[in-house]
Write an enzyme that holds these catalytic residues in place. Structure first.
Site, mmCIF file in Angstrom:
data_model
loop_
_atom_site.group_PDB
_atom_site.id
_atom_site.type_symbol
_atom_site.label_atom_id
_atom_site.label_comp_id
_atom_site.label_asym_id
_atom_site.label_seq_id
_atom_site.Cartn_x
_atom_site.Cartn_y
_atom_site.Cartn_z
ATOM 1 C CB CYS A 186 -21.564 0.797 10.921
ATOM 2 S SG CYS A 186 -20.310 -0.475 10.736
ATOM 3 C CB CYS B 197 -16.000 -0.762 10.076
ATOM 4 S SG CYS B 197 -16.609 0.873 10.518
ATOM 5 C CB THR C 118 -0.897 0.012 1.264
ATOM 6 O OG1 THR C 118 -1.627 -1.202 1.296
ATOM 7 C CG2 THR C 118 -1.850 1.173 1.268
ATOM 8 C CB CYS D 120 -17.660 3.651 13.132
ATOM 9 S SG CYS D 120 -19.010 2.499 12.772
ATOM 10 C CG HIS E 65 -0.346 0.686 -4.630
ATOM 11 N ND1 HIS E 65 -0.201 0.458 -5.980
ATOM 12 C CD2 HIS E 65 -0.605 -0.525 -4.076
ATOM 13 C CE1 HIS E 65 -0.366 -0.824 -6.216
ATOM 14 N NE2 HIS E 65 -0.605 -1.448 -5.082
ATOM 15 C CG LEU F 51 -5.323 -10.874 0.998
ATOM 16 C CD1 LEU F 51 -6.157 -10.612 2.239
ATOM 17 C CD2 LEU F 51 -3.896 -11.196 1.387
ATOM 18 N N GLY F 52 -6.090 -10.956 -2.976
ATOM 19 C CA GLY F 52 -5.462 -10.075 -3.973
ATOM 20 C C GLY F 52 -6.381 -8.925 -4.366
ATOM 21 C CB ILE G 153 -9.626 -12.497 2.674
ATOM 22 C CG1 ILE G 153 -9.995 -13.952 2.384
ATOM 23 C CG2 ILE G 153 -8.991 -12.325 4.053
ATOM 24 C CD1 ILE G 153 -10.893 -14.597 3.407
HETATM 25 ZN ZN ZN Z 1 0.234 -3.057 5.096
HETATM 26 ZN ZN ZN Z 2 -18.455 0.369 11.887
#
Ligand code: ZN
Ligand code: ZN
Length: 347
Positions: free
Chosen positions: A101, A112, A43, A98, A46, A269-270, A294
């Protein structure tokens, strides 16, 4: 307040900025963590490169401190903090949920509706200090070095994906041998999988998979290699019982589904850059396959499970590079050249 070294995403383009910043103020529900180690995640790459995902997701958050895979020590705590104490060594669950929710109220906090991600939507871990909600602080055993503990996030993602169903006594195919895929291979073996088949296009990464226990490593990028045929041969023509997609590549998804036995389980998961076309009728419906998406780690079941595997899996083997935080550009350089697995930064 005191000045700290921190790494910012300030501009909507490739790169980062290292600068001084005030040590964060904590709210009544937060702890202040002195960062001892932070690792670079896909991440972060990116965000650094400012690819399409980052442009869409992060543009509104600039300028901010990024990074989210962390291990450090609690040095201050707000007045509502419970369950963690000053001096504890902690990592962070990066999904800040949160609590109210419909997902949060039905034990699905990890998806969430109002989730905020640490280091994506909030100031992150590439700094000397980070403030995190106390509920997101996960206490680590002090015997685990910070430079290893920070890399628990990929392990957690692997734990969530692998144990999304049964693996003991099963044949498991795993596509994508980044840090998560390699951890998944190791976990499957520790949990009693019969045969683990690792697929990637990078020979170096396949070596890690072997080292973590994969029985068979298939280089699908090599000329003349037919991954589908190799998997069918390795499973006596039956196909794998379980398929874990960790590559985020359409070809991997198709091959994984085609080599999954009827009645098998696919856990994905990808993250795919675009929608993928698959043969739902023939590959899923008629063959009775289950497909699960996932997202992150189950809060906090995954963390408890990961804790029990952490001393056994040899996570330190994934850490290929360690730099000072001020040398973070070197760390990104290594990953951009696809040379390392986990790069750890220490302030
Ligand atoms: Zn990470
Ligand atoms: Zn939530």
């Amino acid at each position: 307040m005191e000045n700290m070294l921190s790494v910012w995403k300030t501009k909507p383009k490739e790169g980062l900025e290292i600068k001084g910043a005030p040590v964060p103020n904590i709210s009544d529900d937060e702890v202040l963590v002195k960062v001892r180690a932070a690792s670079i995640c896909g991440t972060d790459l990116h965000i650094y490169k400012w690819g399409p995902w980052a442009q869409e997701r992060i543009s509104g958050n600039l300028p901010y401190i990024f990074g989210h895979e962390v291990s450090g020590e609690i040095v201050d705590a707000g007045k509502n903090v419970k369950g963690v104490s000053l001096g504890d060594h902690v990592s962070a669950e990066t999904h800040i949920s949160c609590g109210y929710c419909p997902q949060c109220r039905t034990c699905r906090e990890h998806i969430c509706d109002n989730v905020k991600i640490l280091g994506v939507d909030t100031n992150g871990a590439f700094a000397e200090y980070i403030a995190i909600p106390y509920r997101n602080a996960w206490v680590n055993d002090k015997g685990i070095p910070h430079w290893v503990a920070c890399a628990q996030e990929p392990l957690g993602n692997a734990v969530h994906t692998v144990f999304d169903g049964e693996v003991a006594g099963k044949t498991v195919s795993i596509f994508g041998m980044g840090p998560i895929g390699v951890c998944a291979a190791g976990l499957c073996k520790l949990a009693g999988a019969d045969k683990v088949i690792a697929v990637d296009m990078n020979e170096e990464r396949l070596k890690f998979a072997k080292d973590f226990g994969a029985d068979l490593a298939i280089n699908s990028g090599e000329e003349g290699v037919d991954a589908k045929k190799e998997i069918m041969d390795a499973t006596n023509g039956l196909g794998a019982d379980v398929f874990l997609e960790m590559a985020g590549a359409s070809g991997a998804l198709r091959q994984g589904l085609e080599t999954l036995r009827p009645g098998g389980r696919a856990s994905i998961l990808g993250i795919f850059p675009k929608p993928v076309e698959i043969d739902v009728t023939n590959d899923i419906v008629f063959r009775g396959i289950s497909i699960n998406g996932i997202n992150g780690r189950k809060m906090f079941d995954t963390w408890y499970k990961a804790k029990s595997f952490l001393p056994k899996i040899g996570l330190e083997r994934l850490v290929t590079h360690r730099f000072r935080l001020s040398e973070i550009e070197k760390g990104f350089g290594v990953l951009l050249k696809k040379e390392g697995m986990k790069v750890v930064l220490e302030p």
